[in-house]
Design an enzyme around this catalytic site. Structure first.
Site, PDB file in Angstrom:
ATOM      1  N   CYS A  85       2.179  -1.388  15.949  1.00  0.00           N
ATOM      2  CA  CYS A  85       2.334  -0.695  14.580  1.00  0.00           C
ATOM      3  C   CYS A  85       1.292  -2.319  13.453  1.00  0.00           C
ATOM      4  O   CYS A  85       1.934  -3.017  13.456  1.00  0.00           O
ATOM      5  CB  CYS A  85       3.548  -0.737  13.789  1.00  0.00           C
ATOM      6  SG  CYS A  85       3.327  -0.264  12.235  1.00  0.00           S
ATOM      7  N   GLU A 122       0.644  -0.435  -0.074  1.00  0.00           N
ATOM      8  CA  GLU A 122       0.025  -0.141  -0.104  1.00  0.00           C
ATOM      9  C   GLU A 122       0.981   1.437  -0.300  1.00  0.00           C
ATOM     10  O   GLU A 122       2.142   1.539   0.711  1.00  0.00           O
ATOM     11  CB  GLU A 122      -0.959  -0.266   1.120  1.00  0.00           C
ATOM     12  CG  GLU A 122      -1.875  -1.295   1.063  1.00  0.00           C
ATOM     13  CD  GLU A 122      -3.080  -1.030   2.146  1.00  0.00           C
ATOM     14  OE1 GLU A 122      -3.964  -1.675   2.451  1.00  0.00           O
ATOM     15  OE2 GLU A 122      -3.370  -0.773   3.555  1.00  0.00           O
ATOM     16  N   CYS A 173      -0.707   6.783   9.743  1.00  0.00           N
ATOM     17  CA  CYS A 173       0.291   6.340  10.808  1.00  0.00           C
ATOM     18  C   CYS A 173       0.320   4.694  10.794  1.00  0.00           C
ATOM     19  O   CYS A 173       0.182   4.715  12.119  1.00  0.00           O
ATOM     20  CB  CYS A 173       1.652   7.454  11.137  1.00  0.00           C
ATOM     21  SG  CYS A 173       2.854   7.118  11.377  1.00  0.00           S
ATOM     22  N   CYS A 204       3.832   7.998   0.540  1.00  0.00           N
ATOM     23  CA  CYS A 204       4.040   7.543   1.188  1.00  0.00           C
ATOM     24  C   CYS A 204       4.697   6.424   0.547  1.00  0.00           C
ATOM     25  O   CYS A 204       3.750   5.846  -0.072  1.00  0.00           O
ATOM     26  CB  CYS A 204       3.385   7.645   2.350  1.00  0.00           C
ATOM     27  SG  CYS A 204       3.885   6.523   3.365  1.00  0.00           S
ATOM     28  N   LEU A 234      11.598   7.611  17.712  1.00  0.00           N
ATOM     29  CA  LEU A 234      12.192   7.288  18.508  1.00  0.00           C
ATOM     30  C   LEU A 234      11.201   6.961  19.541  1.00  0.00           C
ATOM     31  O   LEU A 234      11.159   5.677  20.163  1.00  0.00           O
ATOM     32  CB  LEU A 234      13.234   8.418  18.865  1.00  0.00           C
ATOM     33  CG  LEU A 234      13.408   9.105  20.595  1.00  0.00           C
ATOM     34  CD1 LEU A 234      14.833   7.911  20.558  1.00  0.00           C
ATOM     35  CD2 LEU A 234      13.863   9.864  20.997  1.00  0.00           C
ATOM     36  N   ASN A 235      10.020   7.948  20.102  1.00  0.00           N
ATOM     37  CA  ASN A 235       8.877   7.407  20.562  1.00  0.00           C
ATOM     38  C   ASN A 235       9.186   6.440  22.120  1.00  0.00           C
ATOM     39  O   ASN A 235       8.309   5.833  23.045  1.00  0.00           O
ATOM     40  CB  ASN A 235       8.301   5.976  19.924  1.00  0.00           C
ATOM     41  CG  ASN A 235       8.548   6.188  18.382  1.00  0.00           C
ATOM     42  OD1 ASN A 235       7.397   7.216  18.343  1.00  0.00           O
ATOM     43  ND2 ASN A 235       8.580   4.693  17.500  1.00  0.00           N
ATOM     44  N   SER A 273      12.342   7.445   6.420  1.00  0.00           N
ATOM     45  CA  SER A 273      12.155   6.867   7.790  1.00  0.00           C
ATOM     46  C   SER A 273      12.841   5.146   8.849  1.00  0.00           C
ATOM     47  O   SER A 273      12.217   4.852   8.426  1.00  0.00           O
ATOM     48  CB  SER A 273      10.802   7.127   8.420  1.00  0.00           C
ATOM     49  OG  SER A 273      10.575   6.619  10.405  1.00  0.00           O
ATOM     50  N   CYS A 324       6.819  -6.666   7.709  1.00  0.00           N
ATOM     51  CA  CYS A 324       7.907  -6.033   8.040  1.00  0.00           C
ATOM     52  C   CYS A 324       8.234  -6.882   9.488  1.00  0.00           C
ATOM     53  O   CYS A 324       7.228  -7.384  10.261  1.00  0.00           O
ATOM     54  CB  CYS A 324       7.332  -4.779   8.835  1.00  0.00           C
ATOM     55  SG  CYS A 324       8.517  -3.665   9.462  1.00  0.00           S
ATOM     56  N   CYS A 377       7.260  -3.800  16.003  1.00  0.00           N
ATOM     57  CA  CYS A 377       6.899  -2.471  16.663  1.00  0.00           C
ATOM     58  C   CYS A 377       5.174  -2.645  16.921  1.00  0.00           C
ATOM     59  O   CYS A 377       4.482  -2.831  16.401  1.00  0.00           O
ATOM     60  CB  CYS A 377       6.887  -0.957  15.782  1.00  0.00           C
ATOM     61  SG  CYS A 377       8.929  -0.924  15.220  1.00  0.00           S
TER      62      CYS A 377
HETATM   63 FE1  SF4 Z   1       7.936  -2.137  10.405  1.00  0.00          FE
HETATM   64 FE2  SF4 Z   1       7.349   0.880  10.643  1.00  0.00          FE
HETATM   65 FE3  SF4 Z   1       5.824  -0.699  11.460  1.00  0.00          FE
HETATM   66 FE4  SF4 Z   1       8.355  -0.889  12.923  1.00  0.00          FE
HETATM   67  S1  SF4 Z   1       6.613   0.668  12.088  1.00  0.00           S
HETATM   68  S2  SF4 Z   1       6.996  -2.426  12.324  1.00  0.00           S
HETATM   69  S3  SF4 Z   1       9.427  -0.418  11.150  1.00  0.00           S
HETATM   70  S4  SF4 Z   1       6.526  -0.946   9.727  1.00  0.00           S
END
Ligand code: SF4
Length: 369
Positions: free
Chosen positions: A147, A120, A360, A133, A242-243, A219, A140, A144
């Protein structure tokens, strides 16, 4: 008979998926021109097609600059060059299978790759700009915790051509040119380093797409050694997700921190800024009660001391089953004000396209694989 001799023509490191993908036994391997940098096309045209200096760069300008995807339509190429390219190369494309538009004008795009995988992208209009984007992987592996995009795990890296094709495909949807590229779609770009480095070159080369490096942003979740590596090899803008301000919290929400804890990440960012002279964008997603306290704001400033950076604050976009909550807006602005009052450049960014899961960390949600 396989006629391609990439080492001979100086076109090196051609990813295997670009080499005659889907070609049967005995067929000629076809090079995908969209996966080659302008200098690689130039070397190929000189070494393999016997062309004079500059002819390959002219091909690159027609392909990447003018977006001409049909060799026959590249009128100012000489006939032997066009015939040579036609017999040895192909120009791949990427179809947009589905698109959705959010109330704020953001478009979420669903592309299907040649092998059937889905990726996407998001096209985000703004005042005087249109940002695309771009995804760099199918899935991935970074895991994270906030995410949804990465929750399905890793499938494979994208090729350079598949990244380039996202720009070609998305550009056809709008009369306005795409002004900014952000490598913030599915995937961790620095885990697909070589293909992304070539993409960066195609995007920013004057014989390629010609974007200013300031308009192309990579990023990363914080792969410290790769940040140091890109300092000398990729001329792009860098953003780091960073978070968290302690290793304890970052370990919990971003597993990459167990390998490259905050001190190591900061070391890499200082190295990057010293070597490139660039400023880094620090992305900080706020999670209610996790990383949004005044103490966090002060620890963040201590962590970033001496680093040329600006800070983007984002509110977590909640999804079903998410282990985090979105903070109140007042908390977010209080956090920002603490940073501003101490001289930092900090901006609260509003997520775009929330109603279509284009915000995001929400890509690839809701689509069957
Ligand atoms: Fe992957 Fe980015 Fe999602 Fe982290 S935030 S799991 S690096 S896609």
């Amino acid at each position: 008979m396989k006629r391609m001799r990439s080492a001979d023509c100086g076109v090196r490191n051609i990813p295997s998926p670009l080499r005659g993908e889907g070609q049967g036994e005995g067929s000629v391997e076809l090079l995908d021109l969209k996966g080659l940098t302008p200098s690689e096309i130039e070397r190929f045209c000189m070494a393999e097609l016997g062309q004079k200096t500059g002819r390959g760069l002219a091909v690159a300008r027609q392909l990447f600059g003018k977006r001409i995807e049909d060799l026959d339509a590249m009128k100012d190429l000489n006939r032997p060059l066009r015939a040579g390219l036609a017999s040895r190369c192909r120009i791949s494309s990427l179809a947009i299978e589905k698109r959705e538009q959010a109330e704020d004008g953001t478009k979420k795009l669903l592309y299907r790759l040649e092998d059937g995988n889905i990726i996407e992208g998001v096209l985000i209009p703004g005042p005087g700009r249109l940002t695309l984007c771009v995804s760099t992987q199918v899935g991935c592996a970074s895991g994270c915790g906030f995410c949804l995009t990465g929750s399905g795990g890793f499938v494979r890296n994208l090729t350079t051509a598949e990244m380039v094709n996202q720009i070609f495909a998305a550009a056809k949807l709008s009369p306005d040119p795409i002004t900014n590229i952000v490598l913030m779609g599915t995937g961790e770009p620095l885990s697909n380093y070589d293909a992304v480095r070539k993409f960066a070159e195609i995007a920013t080369d004057q014989h390629g797409m010609g974007y200013s490096p300031k308009k192309v942003t990579l990023s990363t979740c914080g792969l410290a050694p790769m940040i140091e590596k890109m300092a000398g090899e990729m001329d792009l803008s860098l953003a780091v997700s960073l978070n968290a301000t302690t290793d304890e919290v970052r370990d919990r929400i971003m597993p990459v921190n167990k390998t490259y804890p905050l001190a190591r990440l900061m070391q890499a960012l200082h190295y990057y800024c010293d070597k490139t002279g660039n400023t880094v964008t620090i992305e900080y997603v706020l999670f209610k009660g996790v990383n949004d306290s005044d103490e966090d704001a002060h620890r963040l400033m201590a962590l970033l001391k001496g680093l040329p950076c600006m800070i983007n604050l984002l509110m977590f976009n909640h999804f079903q089953g998410a282990p985090f909550e979105r903070p109140e807006e007042e908390r977010v602005y209080a956090f920002r004000n603490t940073l501003l009052n101490h001289g930092h450049v900090a901006v609260v960014r509003n997520s775009r396209g929330k109603d279509i899961h284009a915000a995001c960390g929400q890509l690839r949600a809701g689509y069957p694989e």
